[in-house]
Design a protein around this motif. Structure first.
Motif, PDB file in Angstrom:
ATOM      1  N   ALA A 181       0.833  -1.209   0.000  1.00  0.00           N
ATOM      2  CA  ALA A 181       0.000   0.000   0.000  1.00  0.00           C
ATOM      3  C   ALA A 181       0.867   1.258   0.000  1.00  0.00           C
ATOM      4  CB  ALA A 181      -0.908  -0.020   1.220  1.00  0.00           C
ATOM      5  N   GLY A 182       0.232   2.396  -0.261  1.00  0.00           N
ATOM      6  CA  GLY A 182       0.940   3.670  -0.244  1.00  0.00           C
ATOM      7  C   GLY A 182       2.157   3.643  -1.133  1.00  0.00           C
ATOM      8  N   HIS A 183       1.964   3.528  -2.435  1.00  0.00           N
ATOM      9  CA  HIS A 183       3.061   3.285  -3.369  1.00  0.00           C
ATOM     10  C   HIS A 183       4.208   4.272  -3.185  1.00  0.00           C
ATOM     11  CE1 HIS A 183       5.268   2.282  -6.962  1.00  0.00           C
ATOM     12  NE2 HIS A 183       4.529   1.202  -7.034  1.00  0.00           N
ATOM     13  N   ALA A 184       5.426   3.734  -3.246  1.00  0.00           N
ATOM     14  CA  ALA A 184       6.615   4.513  -2.892  1.00  0.00           C
ATOM     15  C   ALA A 184       6.965   5.617  -3.887  1.00  0.00           C
ATOM     16  CB  ALA A 184       7.812   3.574  -2.739  1.00  0.00           C
ATOM     17  N   PHE A 185       6.480   5.550  -5.122  1.00  0.00           N
ATOM     18  CA  PHE A 185       7.017   6.444  -6.137  1.00  0.00           C
ATOM     19  C   PHE A 185       6.033   7.477  -6.678  1.00  0.00           C
ATOM     20  CE2 PHE A 185       8.950   2.147  -6.693  1.00  0.00           C
ATOM     21  CZ  PHE A 185      10.051   2.427  -5.889  1.00  0.00           C
ATOM     22  N   SER A 186       4.817   7.512  -6.187  1.00  0.00           N
ATOM     23  CA  SER A 186       3.844   8.476  -6.664  1.00  0.00           C
ATOM     24  C   SER A 186       3.237   9.193  -5.465  1.00  0.00           C
ATOM     25  CB  SER A 186       2.746   7.782  -7.480  1.00  0.00           C
ATOM     26  OG  SER A 186       1.726   8.705  -7.825  1.00  0.00           O
ATOM     27  N   VAL A 215       9.790   6.720   2.838  1.00  0.00           N
ATOM     28  CA  VAL A 215       9.422   7.320   1.543  1.00  0.00           C
ATOM     29  C   VAL A 215       7.926   7.625   1.425  1.00  0.00           C
ATOM     30  CG1 VAL A 215      11.343   6.306   0.255  1.00  0.00           C
ATOM     31  CG2 VAL A 215       9.229   5.007   0.538  1.00  0.00           C
ATOM     32  N   ILE A 216       7.183   7.515   2.515  1.00  0.00           N
ATOM     33  CA  ILE A 216       5.733   7.675   2.443  1.00  0.00           C
ATOM     34  C   ILE A 216       5.327   9.134   2.667  1.00  0.00           C
ATOM     35  CG2 ILE A 216       3.529   7.023   3.486  1.00  0.00           C
ATOM     36  CD1 ILE A 216       4.818   4.823   1.854  1.00  0.00           C
ATOM     37  N   ASN A 217       4.424   9.621   1.803  1.00  0.00           N
ATOM     38  CA  ASN A 217       3.815  10.939   1.958  1.00  0.00           C
ATOM     39  C   ASN A 217       2.351  10.753   2.351  1.00  0.00           C
ATOM     40  OD1 ASN A 217       5.921  12.989   0.809  1.00  0.00           O
ATOM     41  ND2 ASN A 217       5.900  11.301  -0.655  1.00  0.00           N
ATOM     42  N   ASP A 324      19.863   2.602  -5.771  1.00  0.00           N
ATOM     43  CA  ASP A 324      20.305   3.267  -7.002  1.00  0.00           C
ATOM     44  C   ASP A 324      19.183   3.364  -8.032  1.00  0.00           C
ATOM     45  OD1 ASP A 324      22.719   4.538  -7.640  1.00  0.00           O
ATOM     46  OD2 ASP A 324      23.170   3.052  -9.167  1.00  0.00           O
ATOM     47  N   SER A 325      18.260   2.384  -8.006  1.00  0.00           N
ATOM     48  CA  SER A 325      17.157   2.396  -8.980  1.00  0.00           C
ATOM     49  C   SER A 325      16.201   3.557  -8.752  1.00  0.00           C
ATOM     50  CB  SER A 325      16.375   1.074  -8.917  1.00  0.00           C
ATOM     51  OG  SER A 325      15.612   0.979  -7.725  1.00  0.00           O
ATOM     52  N   LEU A 326      16.303   4.201  -7.599  1.00  0.00           N
ATOM     53  CA  LEU A 326      15.431   5.345  -7.327  1.00  0.00           C
ATOM     54  C   LEU A 326      15.711   6.504  -8.284  1.00  0.00           C
ATOM     55  CD1 LEU A 326      15.412   5.337  -3.412  1.00  0.00           C
ATOM     56  CD2 LEU A 326      13.575   4.621  -4.944  1.00  0.00           C
ATOM     57  N   LYS A 327      16.887   6.500  -8.896  1.00  0.00           N
ATOM     58  CA  LYS A 327      17.179   7.539  -9.894  1.00  0.00           C
ATOM     59  C   LYS A 327      16.251   7.411 -11.102  1.00  0.00           C
ATOM     60  CE  LYS A 327      21.735   6.802  -9.884  1.00  0.00           C
ATOM     61  NZ  LYS A 327      23.195   6.962 -10.163  1.00  0.00           N
ATOM     62  N   GLN A 385      16.670   3.898   4.095  1.00  0.00           N
ATOM     63  CA  GLN A 385      15.787   3.045   4.890  1.00  0.00           C
ATOM     64  C   GLN A 385      14.879   2.215   3.992  1.00  0.00           C
ATOM     65  OE1 GLN A 385      13.842   4.759   8.483  1.00  0.00           O
ATOM     66  NE2 GLN A 385      15.039   6.588   8.025  1.00  0.00           N
ATOM     67  N   TYR A 386      14.374   2.828   2.923  1.00  0.00           N
ATOM     68  CA  TYR A 386      13.527   2.115   1.963  1.00  0.00           C
ATOM     69  C   TYR A 386      14.266   0.911   1.382  1.00  0.00           C
ATOM     70  CZ  TYR A 386      11.778   1.113  -2.742  1.00  0.00           C
ATOM     71  OH  TYR A 386      11.364   0.466  -3.876  1.00  0.00           O
ATOM     72  N   ALA A 387      15.547   1.109   1.049  1.00  0.00           N
ATOM     73  CA  ALA A 387      16.342   0.018   0.473  1.00  0.00           C
ATOM     74  C   ALA A 387      16.832  -0.960   1.528  1.00  0.00           C
ATOM     75  CB  ALA A 387      17.533   0.597  -0.288  1.00  0.00           C
ATOM     76  N   GLY A 388      16.788  -0.565   2.792  1.00  0.00           N
ATOM     77  CA  GLY A 388      17.263  -1.437   3.864  1.00  0.00           C
ATOM     78  C   GLY A 388      18.740  -1.276   4.160  1.00  0.00           C
ATOM     79  N   LEU A 389      19.375  -0.213   3.654  1.00  0.00           N
ATOM     80  CA  LEU A 389      20.810  -0.016   3.845  1.00  0.00           C
ATOM     81  C   LEU A 389      21.141   0.683   5.156  1.00  0.00           C
ATOM     82  CD1 LEU A 389      21.636   0.960   0.174  1.00  0.00           C
ATOM     83  CD2 LEU A 389      22.543  -1.040   1.381  1.00  0.00           C
ATOM     84  N   LEU A 390      20.190   1.420   5.704  1.00  0.00           N
ATOM     85  CA  LEU A 390      20.326   2.037   7.023  1.00  0.00           C
ATOM     86  C   LEU A 390      19.084   1.715   7.834  1.00  0.00           C
ATOM     87  CD1 LEU A 390      21.730   5.640   6.314  1.00  0.00           C
ATOM     88  CD2 LEU A 390      22.991   3.698   7.256  1.00  0.00           C
TER      89      LEU A 390
END
Length: 561
Positions: A181-186, A215-217, A324-327, A385-390
């Motif tokens: 839910a709450g899609h990350a990119f829109s 990444v949630i708005n 990186d794919s977030l670019k 955080q979204y990617a799980g790196l931190l």
């Protein structure tokens, strides 16, 4: 003989029998399942692959097993929600149609639950077949074919259906399990979803949603804590029982002889468990790459330090590729993401220097950043955080010396960059000792100024807005509708269309496999895989059978999720 589903990573792609056979419990799971199956609006949060879908499906299965008491569950997966994003670029009623899509998905899920409960009753004015057809039309953007007002759905109608079903089944409550839910990119879809979430909640209807961290708005009227309780379901590697949990995962997936082969070198196995950093699919991927299937279909695994370190590096690179794919998925923040890469490297460098010459029980995996933290850096940390790196570890208040936010670094990056000890070669035994003896208050403390380039701050955090297509003048803001130089109407790029037009090399497959797919099929872009509904094109490729075809399709669906 190896089970064709044994290396399936996502819970939603497992058959019902495999899901029930292979899913295992961790120490905090009962409390989370209780909250998912009882009253109250909840948000479960965690990075990709941490087990959110597994928990949702477990809650669903738990409720379907109960007899007369309990709650009536409905599971809905919103993974394909980005398909509606282009509507926001060309349809003034996009928010309305997205809301209709959400409601249609919910009604479809209700029909599925009724089937599970063996109840054959028409509960809505539209049939299941028509619901599915309308969902498909909306995902294709064909709102012109959905003008019949009789087919439109309201939230009040869902409330009436929920009450009717609870009465029919003698259930006390209606539970909506809303996955992906709450899609990350829109941003627009996120806000519209949480407005729906707030409105659908009622005395007898409790919504639960799985969301990504950082990444949630949320909509302006939605407040975490008041409108829904947030639950972090990420199983951290410093939690009690972590290694037992990861070993139980392997025991449930593999035959006894395979697991026995793995534990012959317990330190190397545990190093991979720590490197997975609480993400079961990461561990399964590493193990699958080390498996050799013999001609008699038996699996053999022999762990060597060289091979294990190679797979840990590949696992870290795969996790980093999510960041990186977030670019591609958030092109406006390209500069933020590039700056974030430099920030992460600086964090690793600082931590490595801090750990130098310290004992195994004094090796730190945490960085402390002093407050206040700028909104720009907070955005970057959210992406990590979204990617799980931190992973956020709380707050350290040192009185007059300042307040610090604590973040733990992904263990695979610590191993790959040899952050502990600073020796030339990695000692598996020392790393295991360090990971199992984390110091509580021993970590480097830094201000934002020592982690980022302050002289060029405005440049490194500039929004990467597309210029005017006519005169190439840069946009003055992301909300600009017309070019300030020539007056041409500015085109709003579609995130979804940009993503699906990426080459298949963007997926987590080898270059050799990508080349083979392009040479032996018509598939070139991600959208070609999504449009290959029966995997017919993929199956033309040598060495791609049903299992691999489903796996690659899963990668494509995950890429837009």
């Amino acid at each position: 003989m190896i089970d064709s589903e044994v290396f399936t990573e996502q819970a939603e792609y497992l058959s019902g029998s495999s899901f029930k056979k292979w899913t295992i419990s961790h120490q905090n799971e009962n409390d989370t399942l209780r909250k998912l199956t009882q009253a109250g609006a909840k948000l479960i949060t965690g990075p990709r692959g941490c087990g959110k879908t597994t928990l949702m499906l477990k809650a669903y299965n738990k409720l379907t097993k109960k007899s007369s008491n309990g709650s009536f569950p409905v599971y809905v997966n919103f993974k394909s929600s980005l398909k509606l994003e282009p509507l926001y670029k060309r349809n003034s009623n996009a928010a309305y149609w997205f809301n209709q899509w959400i409601l249609l998905k919910v009604i479809s899920g209700i029909y599925d639950s009724l089937t599970e409960f063996k109840i054959n009753e028409r509960i809505f004015k539209i049939s299941k077949d028509q619901i599915i057809k309308n969902i498909q039309l909306l995902e294709m953007g064909r709102t012109d074919l959905l003008s019949d007002s009789e087919d439109q759905i309201t939230i009040s109608e869902v409330h009436l259906i929920a009450d009717k079903i609870c009465s029919l089944t003698s259930k006390s409550r209606f539970i909506l399990l809303l996955d992906d839910a709450g899609h990350a990119f829109s941003t627009e879809q996120q806000k519209d979803f949480f407005e729906f979430f707030r409105q659908i909640k009622s005395k007898n209807l409790s919504p639960k949603a799985a969301v990504y961290p950082g990444v949630i708005n949320y909509s302006s009227s939605f407040h975490v804590g008041h409108d829904a309780e947030e639950i972090d379901v990420w199983v951290k590697p410093n939690n009690d029982g972590y290694l037992d949990f990861m070993h139980a995962l392997l025991k449930s997936r593999f035959e006894e002889n395979v697991y026995n082969s793995l534990i012959k070198n317990i330190n190397l196995l545990n190093l991979m468990c720590f490197a997975a950093y609480g993400i079961p699919r990461s561990l399964l991927n590493m193990i699958s790459s080390l498996c050799i299937e013999r001609e008699d279909n038996q699996i053999i695994i022999k762990l060597t330090q060289k091979d294990v370190l190679r797979e840990i590096k590949a696992s870290f690179n795969s996790t980093y590729s999510i960041y990186d794919s977030l670019k591609i998925k958030l092109p406006m923040y390209r500069n933020f993401i590039d700056t974030g890469s430099e920030f992460y490297e600086q964090v690793l460098k600082i931590t490595k220097e801090f750990n130098k010459d310290s004992s195994a029980i004094r090796q730190s995996s945490v960085i402390a950043i002093s407050r206040p933290i700028s909104s720009e850096l907070e955005k970057v940390i959210g992406f990590f955080q979204y990617a799980g790196l931190l992973s956020p570890k709380g707050i350290s208040n040192r009185g007059g010396k300042g307040v610090y936010e604590l973040y733990e670094i992904h263990y695979a990056s610590i191993i790959d960059r040899n952050i502990f000890f600073s020796n030339k070669a990695i000692s598996t035994e020392k790393y295991i000792e360090a990971f199992t003896n984390r110091p509580n208050h021993h970590y480097p403390r830094h201000s934002e100024g020592s982690l980022l380039d302050q002289e060029n701050y405005n440049e490194i955090f500039a929004l990467a807005l597309p210029p005017c297509e006519v005169c190439k003048t840069p946009r003055i803001s992301d909300s600009a509708k017309f070019c300030m130089e020539c007056g041409t109407k500015l085109k709003d790029a579609s995130i979804f269309e940009d993503i699906v037009n990426q080459p298949i090399e963007s997926l987590p497959i080898t270059q050799t496999r990508a080349d083979s797919i392009k040479q032996n099929s018509k598939i070139r872009k991600i959208k070609d895989i999504l449009m290959d509904h029966d995997n017919k094109e993929l199956r033309k490729v040598n060495m791609i059978g049903p299992a691999w075809a489903n796996k690659i399709r899963g990668y494509a669906e995950e890429f837009i999720a």
